[in-house]
Design a protein around this motif. Structure first.
Motif: not given
Length: 167
Positions: A151-152, A158-159, A155
């Motif tokens: 998940a990290g 995406g960031l 994320a």
């Protein structure tokens, strides 16, 4: 030279200067401790840099880009997180390896997942955890940590893409 490094060096030097004026014995102990750490770290750093340089030449950039690159999506991030599970060695070995993956066109999110799973799980540490925490706790911690790494990584990817567009 990197501006962050220069800034950190300036803050550290100022800290030593202030400490040397107020409490010279603390500054001297800090200096001695830093020299001891440097002497212990230099062999690890040298070997790791040479290993990372060799690994960077051995990595097939096309294969890394295919399996771990930005186009690999969640599958590449998951694969990188699974690679982190088997990561052994100190940060002096793993960080250059991760930098080599980035240089070989691995997605930043995949490298994040690799680093996170290595730090949170690393299968080589599981035998040490089992006697203290038991199988249920260790298995659940491992599963949650792997999910957190994935998940990290998603994320982070995406960031990272958003941040790159802002530049």
């Amino acid at each position: 030279m990197d501006k962050t490094l220069i800034g950190l060096a300036a803050v550290t030097a100022a800290g030593y200067a202030i400490c040397a004026g107020a409490r010279p014995e603390v500054a001297a102990e800090g200096w001695n401790e830093a020299i001891d750490m440097l002497v212990n770290a230099i062999p690890w750093i040298l070997v790791s840099m040479f290993a990372a340089g060799l690994a960077a030449q051995l990595f097939d950039s096309a294969a890394i880009a295919l399996w771990l690159g930005p186009q690999s999506g969640v599958i590449g991030i998951t694969l990188a997180a699974l690679m982190g599970l088997v990561g052994t060695g100190s940060r002096f070995a793993v960080y250059p390896l991760a930098a080599g993956l980035l240089a070989a066109d691995a997605a930043p999110g995949a490298v994040f997942a690799f680093m996170t799973s290595w730090q949170l799980i690393s299968l080589t540490r599981l035998p040490a955890e089992l006697p203290f925490f038991g199988i249920r706790y260790t298995a659940l911690k491992t599963a949650v940590s792997l999910l957190m790494a994935i998940a990290g990584g998603v994320a982070f990817q995406g960031l990272w893409g958003h941040w790159q567009r802002l530049r």
